[in-house]
Motif scaffolding. Structure first.
Motif, PDB file in Angstrom:
ATOM      1  N   SER A 101    -121.606 -60.579 -24.963  1.00 27.98           N
ATOM      2  CA  SER A 101    -120.460 -61.767 -25.549  1.00 27.98           C
ATOM      3  C   SER A 101    -119.507 -62.206 -24.612  1.00 27.98           C
ATOM      4  O   SER A 101    -118.814 -63.032 -24.953  1.00 27.98           O
ATOM      5  N   GLY A 102    -119.487 -61.492 -23.329  1.00 30.00           N
ATOM      6  CA  GLY A 102    -118.355 -61.844 -22.368  1.00 30.00           C
ATOM      7  C   GLY A 102    -117.168 -60.910 -22.792  1.00 30.00           C
ATOM      8  O   GLY A 102    -116.099 -61.107 -21.982  1.00 30.00           O
ATOM      9  N   ASN A 103    -116.986 -60.190 -23.659  1.00 24.70           N
ATOM     10  CA  ASN A 103    -115.907 -59.471 -24.157  1.00 24.70           C
ATOM     11  C   ASN A 103    -115.848 -58.016 -23.545  1.00 24.70           C
ATOM     12  O   ASN A 103    -115.072 -57.191 -23.840  1.00 24.70           O
ATOM     13  N   TYR A 104    -116.984 -57.586 -22.777  1.00 21.99           N
ATOM     14  CA  TYR A 104    -117.159 -56.433 -22.343  1.00 21.99           C
ATOM     15  C   TYR A 104    -118.070 -56.304 -20.884  1.00 21.99           C
ATOM     16  O   TYR A 104    -118.519 -57.350 -20.704  1.00 21.99           O
ATOM     17  N   ARG A 105    -117.638 -55.454 -20.087  1.00 23.86           N
ATOM     18  CA  ARG A 105    -118.067 -55.341 -18.888  1.00 23.86           C
ATOM     19  C   ARG A 105    -119.215 -54.199 -18.736  1.00 23.86           C
ATOM     20  O   ARG A 105    -119.108 -53.070 -19.203  1.00 23.86           O
ATOM     21  N   VAL A 106    -120.239 -54.386 -18.158  1.00 20.37           N
ATOM     22  CA  VAL A 106    -121.352 -53.503 -17.699  1.00 20.37           C
ATOM     23  C   VAL A 106    -121.201 -53.045 -16.245  1.00 20.37           C
ATOM     24  O   VAL A 106    -121.454 -53.811 -15.377  1.00 20.37           O
ATOM     25  N   LEU A 107    -121.080 -51.635 -15.907  1.00 25.89           N
ATOM     26  CA  LEU A 107    -121.082 -51.374 -14.806  1.00 25.89           C
ATOM     27  C   LEU A 107    -122.137 -50.029 -14.399  1.00 25.89           C
ATOM     28  O   LEU A 107    -122.261 -49.242 -15.360  1.00 25.89           O
ATOM     29  N   PRO A 108    -122.555 -49.985 -13.180  1.00 23.36           N
ATOM     30  CA  PRO A 108    -123.530 -48.828 -13.026  1.00 23.36           C
ATOM     31  C   PRO A 108    -122.792 -47.615 -12.782  1.00 23.36           C
ATOM     32  O   PRO A 108    -121.582 -47.485 -12.545  1.00 23.36           O
ATOM     33  N   LEU A 109    -123.353 -46.344 -13.110  1.00 19.36           N
ATOM     34  CA  LEU A 109    -122.839 -45.181 -12.958  1.00 19.36           C
ATOM     35  C   LEU A 109    -123.338 -44.545 -11.554  1.00 19.36           C
ATOM     36  O   LEU A 109    -124.088 -44.876 -10.822  1.00 19.36           O
ATOM     37  N   ARG A 110    -122.074 -43.824 -11.046  1.00 20.75           N
ATOM     38  CA  ARG A 110    -122.302 -43.009 -10.052  1.00 20.75           C
ATOM     39  C   ARG A 110    -122.190 -41.585 -10.138  1.00 20.75           C
ATOM     40  O   ARG A 110    -120.836 -41.045 -10.526  1.00 20.75           O
ATOM     41  N   PRO A 111    -123.250 -40.909 -10.002  1.00 23.88           N
ATOM     42  CA  PRO A 111    -124.244 -41.237  -9.617  1.00 23.88           C
ATOM     43  C   PRO A 111    -125.270 -41.765 -10.762  1.00 23.88           C
ATOM     44  O   PRO A 111    -124.946 -41.755 -11.758  1.00 23.88           O
TER      45      PRO A 111
END
Length: 294
Positions: free
Chosen positions: A252-262
């Motif tokens: 929706s543009g109201n949350y961010r998606v980030l990769p996990l490390r690891p």
């Protein structure tokens, strides 16, 4: 022959005698000799101690007890016809049910709709019933025979047939204004600093293992089953979360998606007990999935 058995040939002969009034006609229809029919009827009469034919009448009539035996033959014939029809429908894909286990949103959003739609177009008489369970329970559900096969995280175990479908991975989500939102990726230590919304869906145990592998534990404040509800809480700033990438609804543009490390990858596929098919319909669905272009 068991003493309680009623010979089906004799029962059918009585049914034919009811229709034709003739032992010889019944014998001819059954391709059996007339003496054999007469002997069989006499044996039944001696066993039950009552006549099955009214022998003084021409054409022959059955006694009430003879009618009972003739009705038995008629019902058996109808049942056989229904059985043959049902088997024919199953053999020609006009009937049947497949019980398919699913671990939730990743499968429901990304894998099953296109697969099931294509299968229904090709085999409209076979229904597929979806039963959702947490991913960690699906192997036991398969073992118990509650489902015929499942779409799930592929277990690394012997004794299972597997059709690989796709790979997936866990991702972190947080509100656009969250302190972590501008990172290029996040670690377990960073995620553990903030209130956490834990999924009760298929990837929940995998999320917990990811934290444990890094020696961390999330500050779980909410445990939610539905992905849309998790996203709503994250967008409202009530916590961060980790869910499967394939389960993500449209952003929706109201949350961010980030990769996990690891990273935390997983393989998803259709799984069944090795060489196991409860019915022709189940085997048909398995073979369809085996050839389907995902």
């Amino acid at each position: 022959m068991n003493e309680a058995d009623i010979p089906m040939t004799i029962a059918r002969a009585l049914n034919l005698i009811r229709e034709t009034g003739s032992v010889s006609e019944a014998a001819r229809s059954l391709n059996v000799s007339q003496p054999a029919i007469s002997k069989g009827i006499s044996q039944l009469e001696r066993r039950f101690g009552m006549p099955l034919l009214q022998r003084g009448a021409r054409p022959l009539n059955l006694t009430d007890e003879g009618q009972i035996v003739a009705d038995y033959a008629e019902r058996a014939g109808l049942l056989q016809k229904q059985v043959l029809q049902n088997l024919d429908e199953a053999a020609n894909n006009r009937s049947g049910t497949v019980r398919l286990g699913s671990f939730g949103s990743s499968a429901s959003f990304q894998i099953l709709p296109r697969t099931l739609a294509a299968f229904a177009r090709r085999y409209p008489g076979i229904s597929v019933e979806i039963l959702e369970f947490p991913d960690g329970e699906l192997k036991q559900v398969l073992e118990d025979g509650i489902v015929d096969m499942a779409v799930m995280t592929v277990p690394q175990e012997d004794g299972l047939d597997v059709i690989p479908v796709t790979t997936d991975k866990l991702v972190a989500i947080m509100g656009t204004g969250h302190p972590l939102a501008r990172r290029s990726g996040v670690s377990a230590a960073e995620m553990a600093e903030y209130p956490f919304v834990l999924t009760k869906g298929g990837s929940g145990p995998m999320v917990e293992r990811w934290f444990a592998a890094e020696g961390k534990m999330p500050k779980t404040v909410h445990t939610i089953l539905q992905v849309n509800s998790i996203v709503a809480l994250v967008e409202a700033g009530l916590g961060v979360s980790i869910i499967a990438e394939l389960a993500l609804p449209e952003n929706s543009g109201n949350y961010r998606v980030l990769p996990l490390r690891p990273e935390a990858p997983r393989s998803i596929g259709f799984v069944r007990k090795e060489k196991s098919a409860r019915s022709a319909s189940v085997e048909r669905f398995w073979q369809f999935c085996l050839r389907f272009d995902y």
